[in-house]
Design an enzyme around this catalytic site. Structure first.
Site, mmCIF file in Angstrom:
data_model
loop_
_atom_site.group_PDB
_atom_site.id
_atom_site.type_symbol
_atom_site.label_atom_id
_atom_site.label_comp_id
_atom_site.label_asym_id
_atom_site.label_seq_id
_atom_site.Cartn_x
_atom_site.Cartn_y
_atom_site.Cartn_z
ATOM 1 N N ASP A 17 0.618 -1.127 0.059
ATOM 2 C CA ASP A 17 0.043 0.365 0.067
ATOM 3 C C ASP A 17 0.721 1.264 0.107
ATOM 4 O O ASP A 17 1.619 1.354 1.372
ATOM 5 C CB ASP A 17 -0.940 -0.490 1.385
ATOM 6 C CG ASP A 17 -1.683 0.987 1.770
ATOM 7 O OD1 ASP A 17 -1.633 2.424 0.417
ATOM 8 O OD2 ASP A 17 -1.917 1.115 2.687
ATOM 9 N N GLU A 156 -7.102 0.295 -4.839
ATOM 10 C CA GLU A 156 -7.051 -0.248 -3.330
ATOM 11 C C GLU A 156 -8.106 -0.665 -2.974
ATOM 12 O O GLU A 156 -8.676 -1.443 -1.630
ATOM 13 C CB GLU A 156 -6.762 1.224 -2.319
ATOM 14 C CG GLU A 156 -5.932 1.834 -2.585
ATOM 15 C CD GLU A 156 -5.144 3.344 -2.710
ATOM 16 O OE1 GLU A 156 -6.075 4.272 -2.347
ATOM 17 O OE2 GLU A 156 -4.193 3.632 -2.862
ATOM 18 N N ASP A 179 -13.233 4.221 1.787
ATOM 19 C CA ASP A 179 -11.665 4.641 2.056
ATOM 20 C C ASP A 179 -11.293 5.544 2.329
ATOM 21 O O ASP A 179 -11.202 6.485 1.470
ATOM 22 C CB ASP A 179 -10.688 3.583 1.245
ATOM 23 C CG ASP A 179 -8.865 3.719 0.926
ATOM 24 O OD1 ASP A 179 -8.756 4.494 2.316
ATOM 25 O OD2 ASP A 179 -8.689 3.210 0.545
#
Ligand code: AMP
Length: 569
Positions: A17, A156, A179
């Site tokens: 990430d 993501e 998110d």
């Protein structure tokens, strides 16, 4: 449920990430995703890079701590600049955003090398769903510069759903992933059915996140200081950085406490006297300051549901990921909207990296027994510039003809047929765009290519078949064929990042290597074929645009109309 690790014969592959604020790296161990901590035990690493007075690079906590003391030697939130090609100044040096990101990735690779052993390592790296092609390419390039073989770029929210997907494999469910990180906001709807995870729709805002909340607080602090002392601390670079740091501290504490006090005796100086800031801040005050931004995220929630043709009641699971979802108001807004609490049982800072590791495990075979398959969607519509037949006899260039619609499940291959606009036309240059506007000038240019060798036909229009292939890495591959003679020229998509990208890659690598202490070299073979040489389209060479079937008759064009797509780029 857990996964069967199978035989351990695969090359190490990690999930990363690469966040605006923080980054994390994970891998699969004993059939489960697991964060690889730094040697000092940190599970997430601030995405901050600093070059110290000796020219040494520091990444992470140490760099973050230097933001106040050495703002001109430190770069944070570089993710927001990815794909712009704009160099950033750090310690008097100009570095591209992907070069700075590569330094962050190199730091993460160090953790993985320590945990898994040095050597060739593949990586799955996540990006926000709405990252453009350039931004995805820049991310891929950052990974390669850091010495990874970048196996896949995934969205993501897909990664987050994958992290949670581990517990849901047998269910049929719609999952909404909200998110809200440091600098980006993403909301997606995924459908999980029979072990297949499919992203149905995705939207978001690449310029919205916890950083903005910090700056709202900084502005509020500054207003207070202007009112009380007649000095704007934002004009003093050090004071600005100090207030930003304090703002983040206050914000985070307000997620757990009702009131937080600020007591800074020295923020800046006025007339050689120290000027400080002493205030108390309540959670309600903070929530009011950022309410419009949170409301904007809820607008995106409504939009993504509409895109997926679902109602709030159709959503089975709501996942909150990203550090900013710890803000109590975010949770209460979501609860009010959906009528039930969202899940946060996987650490919101780690879910994306863990999901990237799941994807990595699916690829490597470490999770092959899971039966889970992943598909994704195209985050934007993609197509080409065409002429549009307007009312009367006029024809307007620069209309956007969509070939791959937004939210198409990927990988996807689609083709459309177009026609030459002028009698005797033997070449067509096609401008490729992504975006949602019907006119290309409002969309994002991805490049252009030239098809030559179309038979000269004075009588009729010639058909051109244009094919778009979009793969799971978010890389677009375009080809075109002249239908009547089968002439399918090698089409060269201009790399929107740089024309001579291999050369640029080498230059970047050298810059990075000269900065880092122990930079492992990237082999020439590691350069991906996707980095094509820029085409040498002659600017003076007018190109003729394709025309949709309906627009064929009456194409009465003067030279100016033919030459441009109307794009300002
Ligand atoms: P991420 O990009 O997911 O790592 O999220 C980082 C963002 O989350 C930063 O803006 C942090 O300030 C923010 N954040 C982390 N912890 C908290 C918290 N407890 N309350 C509010 N925001 C937080």
């Amino acid at each position: 449920m857990s996964f069967d690790a199978g035989e351990n014969t695969f090359r190490p592959i990690v999930g990363i990430d690469l966040g605006t604020t923080n980054s994390a790296i994970a891998h699969i161990r004993d059939g489960r995703p697991e964060i690889i901590p730094s040697p000092r035990g940190d599970r997430i690493t601030p995405s901050v890079v600093m070059i110290d007075l000796d020219g040494k690079v520091a990444v992470g906590e140490e760099a973050r701590a230097s933001l106040v003391a050495m703002p001109d030697r430190t770069v944070a939130a570089v993710k927001r600049k990815m794909g712009t090609g704009e160099p950033l100044s750090i310690a008097g040096q100009a570095l591209l955003p992907e070069e700075i990101s590569a330094l962050i990735l190199k730091e993460l690779k160090r953790y993985a090398d320590a945990a898994l052993g040095e050597g060739e390592m593949e990586a799955v790296i996540t990006v926000p769903a709405y990252f453009t092609d350039e931004q995805r390419r820049a991310t891929k390039r950052a990974g390669e510069l850091a010495g990874f073989a970048v196996e896949r770029i995934i969205n993501e929210p897909t990664a987050a759903a994958l992290a949670y997907g581990l517990e849901h494999l047998d269910d049929h469910a719609h999952v909404l992933v909200y998110d809200l990180g440091g600098g980006t906001f993403d909301v997606s709807v995924c459908e999980l059915m029979g072990g297949v995870l499919e992203v149905q729709a995705s939207t978001g805002n690449r310029q919205l996140g916890g950083e903005d909340f910090d700056w709202r607080l900084v502005d509020m602090f500054a207003d207070r200081m202007i009112a009380e002392h007649g000095v704007d601390p934002r004009l003093d670079i050090r004071a600005r950085a100090l207030l930003k740091e304090e703002a983040e501290r206050v914000k985070k504490r307000l997620s757990a406490e009702a009131t937080v006090s600020v007591s800074l005796p020295l923020v800046t100086v006025k007339d050689n006297r120290p000027v400080g800031l002493h205030i108390a801040m309540s959670r309600e005050e903070f929530e009011t300051l950022i309410d419009d931004l949170l409301e904007e995220t809820m607008e995106s929630v409504r939009k993504v549901l509409a895109d997926a043709r679902l109602t709030a009641g159709d959503v089975d699971e709501i996942l909150l990921v990203g550090g900013s979802t710890r803000i109590v108001r975010v949770q209460s807004l979501m609860q009010a909207f959906f009528g039930r609490a969202a899940r946060m049982d996987i650490n919101p800072d780690e879910a994306v990296a863990l999901g990237a590791a799941v994807q990595a495990g699916l690829k490597s075979g470490a999770l092959s027994a899971s039966g889970l398959v992943v598909t994704d969607v195209a985050p934007f519509s993609m197509g080409i510039a065409v002429l549009r037949h307007m009312s009367g006899r006029s024809v307007k260039p620069g209309a956007f003809s969509v070939i791959i619609p937004r939210n198409s499940t990927i990988p996807v291959t689609k083709s459309e047929r177009y026609y030459t606009a002028l009698p005797g036309q033997t070449q067509v240059a096609i401008e490729i765009y992504q975006g949602e506007n019907e006119w290309v000038k409002y969309n994002h240019s991805l490049g252009e290519f030239l098809l030559e060798g179309i038979p000269e036909n004075q009588e009729e229009a010639e058909a051109i078949q244009v094919q778009f292939r979009y793969n799971l890495n978010g890389i677009l591959d375009v080809s075109a064929t002249s239908v009547s003679n089968g002439q399918s020229m090698r089409l060269i998509v201009q790399d929107a990042l740089k024309r001579d990208s291999q050369e640029a890659f080498e230059e970047s690598r050298q810059r990075i290597d000269s900065l880092s202490q122990s930079a492992p070299a990237v082999d020439e073979e590691d350069l991906d074929d996707d980095w094509l040489e820029g085409s040498d389209l002659d600017d003076d060479e007018d190109w003729e645009e394709g025309l949709d079937d309906e627009d064929l008759e009456d194409s009465e064009l003067d030279d100016e109309d033919v030459g441009g797509s109307g794009s300002g780029r």
